[in-house]
Design an enzyme around this catalytic site. Structure first.
Site: not given
Length: 682
Positions: A48-49, A239-240, A270, A623
């Site tokens: 994503k980043t 973002d997020e 999430q 994770r």
């Protein structure tokens, strides 16, 4: 009539970045998408980043002025890192990009326009301590006698005000659902809030939430200013986005009203922070607000083995409200499915986790590549004990270590004075829990009882002359001390903890902490843990073992700070799932995966809360990079020594059984020369 003139470029632009080579097909489609609203559903571990960073670089190389790009992230550090990467990619100065958190950008804009909303440009931003002091003064101005009746402390009021602001709700509407024990005080709480708001304006000060509220006010109430900024930001990237609250989403919609070039990136699967005010509907209903939005999915996962992703996909597919996606692994299989480990009880669960961690460490996996995750802080209680016994250094990323929390120390201090009536520190701590008793009064009382042959007997005497002025509060304290040393409670640590909780301490929690219910649950579980000890002294000695462990004493901390253990560079991570979002480890242990524990019992009251718990379970699973271990105890014993059979989490039942590898845990006899590490039978 306005004549339109378009500047034409003489030659096609040359791109320095080879976007086609640097990105996968999914990422490339997002980065090179045309104008208009874009919804990017970015699965866990999907880059994503990288995608957001390359999108900004693409815009700049396509001729967009960096000063007309707004990049909103949830930490300023993340924004700085993205801008640094963009600068490296395009090889030019891009510091004019408006990058940062919602609050930092709000601060910059409000400094320019403060006077239009009755502030001066040099307004002060109140930190948490400043806000607490101002609320304290507002309580006094309201004429509320906090000694005559239990009234919420400033910290709790601050949280009430913040929650209502971020949810764009009236305080009286938010209390019934989120603070039902304070609903009868709604008029007084609203009165304090009105005084608090007026005091801030008089002092040219804003608190953290005011930055958002006043930014939105500026855009709505001052149309010319709103139009200016809507025109200025030609492209907006968030973002997020799944973690935004209602006001943040409204601000973005206002800023995007002119050009409509808004790209929101996030993962609805999430969205796990509703307790902080995050509004799941923002991402779920984005296309309702932007019907022409292009929708993209990043489903290629670079983090986890395929077996882990298969279990995660199967779990999250059970949610009815979602934007469906299927994560696909890039990394090859190593032929090991996530391990499902039923344990006899919580002690065996702790022994298994500690033993397996030591085995992995011997196999060459550093402790820093391993993490133990849990739903609630108290779930790590037995494990912290076990790790301490085995000298395994660890760091806690869900706040302070369990036994160092304020409410745990409060209650155990009552037990300490029963075991050792000359414990000055414990006495002063419990005395200061009495309303109107401060340091001076506590010291005066201690000085009187410290010379007594039997301090407990002296304190509960009716003619004890050193008692404080608040007679009713002192009588409650005396009754509490008497109950602790009564025949039914003496030397029964579990009963003593339960007695403290039911004798006014739970009410104290409600008026002192915003997460009072979680702290009360911690204490109930501490009582359950204490039930295994034959005496209060034995129980306190066990706690002292953890609090004086050789790799360092815990430090004072707040919400997301890390508690460092000591000199060792290599430490195992213990973390709540909430704190673990965005992180990854080779080996992940998820403990207490039992129904009523994960999902939590409170979440089962409505379908929305249960679905958020399932998203939290999904975050926990994703994770793990190489191996995932899911454990739960089959039996738990409460403080009254009643045995309760535990069922596996409903989220485990929802995953096809063949996606797990079930392990059986057995313990070798000590006589066989074992190291007391549980033995595994696959």
């Amino acid at each position: 009539m306005t004549k339109r003139y378009v500047i034409k470029r003489d030659t096609p632009r040359r791109f320095l970045v080879n976007y086609r080579a640097d990105l996968n097909d999914e990422q490339y489609s997002v980065v090179t998408a045309g104008a208009g609203p874009l919804l990017v559903i970015a699965g866990a571990g999907s880059g994503k980043t990288r995608t957001v960073t390359y999108r900004v670089a693409w815009l700049i190389e396509s001729g967009v002025d960096p000063a007309r790009i707004l990049l909103v992230t949830f930490t300023n550090r993340a924004a700085r890192e993205m801008i640094r990467r963009v600068e490296t990619l395009v090889q030019s100065d891009v510091r004019k990009i408006w990058g940062g958190t919602f609050h930092s950008i709000a601060n910059r804009i409000l400094r320019r326009h403060a006077q239009s909303i009755d502030y001066l440009p040099n307004f002060t931003i109140l930190d948490a301590e400043d806000a607490k002091e101002l609320i304290e003064l507002s309580i006094q101005d309201a004429g509320i006698d906090t000694k005559a009746k239990r009234f919420p402390k400033p910290e709790v009021l601050s949280d009430i005000f913040s929650f209502a602001t971020n949810r764009d709700m009236m305080i009286r509407d938010s209390l019934p659902r989120h603070y039902p024990h304070l609903e009868h005080l709604s008029s007084q709480i609203e009165q304090v809030d009105r005084i608090y708001q007026a005091r801030k304006l008089e002092r040219n000060a804003m608190d953290y939430d005011d930055l958002l509220l006043n930014w939105k006010r500026l855009l709505v109430e001052k149309p010319e200013t709103g139009d200016y900024w809507a025109d200025n930001f030609q492209h907006i990237l968030v973002d997020e986005y799944q973690d935004t609250n209602k006001i943040q989403a409204e601000i973005i919609d206002l800023l995007a009203s002119r050009h409509r070039n808004v790209m929101v990136v996030g993962d609805d699967a999430q969205s796990i922070y509703s307790f902080r005010g995050a509004h799941f509907a923002n991402i779920y209903t984005f296309k309702d607000r932007y019907a022409d939005a292009q929708e993209f999915r990043l489903e290629t996962n670079y983090r986890s083995r395929p077996e882990i992703l298969m279990a995660a996909n199967a779990s999250i597919s059970q949610n009815r409200k979602q934007l469906p996606k299927t994560l696909r692994a890039v990394r090859p299989s190593i032929g090991q499915a996530p391990a499902l480990i039923p344990c006899r009880d919580s002690d065996q669960q702790a022994a298994f986790v500690a033993g397996r961690i030591l085995e992995l460490r011997q196999d060459g996996v550093p402790l820093t590549d391993m993490a133990v995750l849990y739903r609630s802080h108290w779930h790590a209680m037995e494990l912290q004990m076990e790790l301490t016994r085995r000298d395994v250094p660890y760091t806690v990323r869900s706040g302070v270590r369990f036994f160092e929390q304020a409410h745990i120390k409060d209650v155990t201090s009552y037990l300490r004075i029963v075991v050792n009536p000359r414990d000055e520190i414990a006495w002063k701590r419990v005395l200061k829990l009495i309303p109107s008793v401060g340091n001076a009064t506590a010291s005066r009382i201690w000085e009187r009882i410290s010379f007594a042959e039997e301090p407990l007997a002296l304190v509960i005497r009716a003619d004890f002359e050193a008692r404080p002025r608040a007679a009713s509060a002192w009588q409650e304290f005396v009754k509490l001390i008497g109950g602790l040393i009564s025949p039914e409670n003496i030397d029964r640590p579990a009963a003593q903890i339960a007695f403290v909780l039911s004798s006014g301490y739970e009410e104290y929690l409600e008026n002192t902490y915003e997460n009072a219910d979680l702290r009360a649950e911690d204490l109930r579980q501490l009582a359950n843990y204490a039930a295994r000890f034959g005496s209060t002294e034995e129980f306190l000695s066990e706690l002292a073992l953890v609090n004086t462990e050789r790799f360092g004493s815990p430090q004072s901390t707040t919400a997301e700070d890390v508690v460092m253990g000591g000199d060792e560079d290599e430490k195992l991570v213990l973390s709540s799932v909430h704190q673990a979002k965005g992180l990854e480890w080779k080996e992940v242990f998820l403990i207490w995966a039992a129904d009523g524990k994960f999902p939590s019992a409170r979440s089962l009251r409505d379908s929305e809360s249960e679905e958020e718990e399932r998203r939290l379970f999904y975050v926990a699973l994703t994770r793990a990079k190489d191996e995932l271990y899911i454990t739960y105890p089959l039996v738990v014993t409460d403080w009254s020594r009643q045995t309760v059979i535990q069922k596996p989490s409903r989220f485990i039942y929802e995953v096809p059984r063949d996606l797990f590898e079930v392990w059986s845990v057995e313990e070798e006899s000590i006589d066989a020369g074992s190291d007391d590490t549980p033995q595994l039978i696959n």
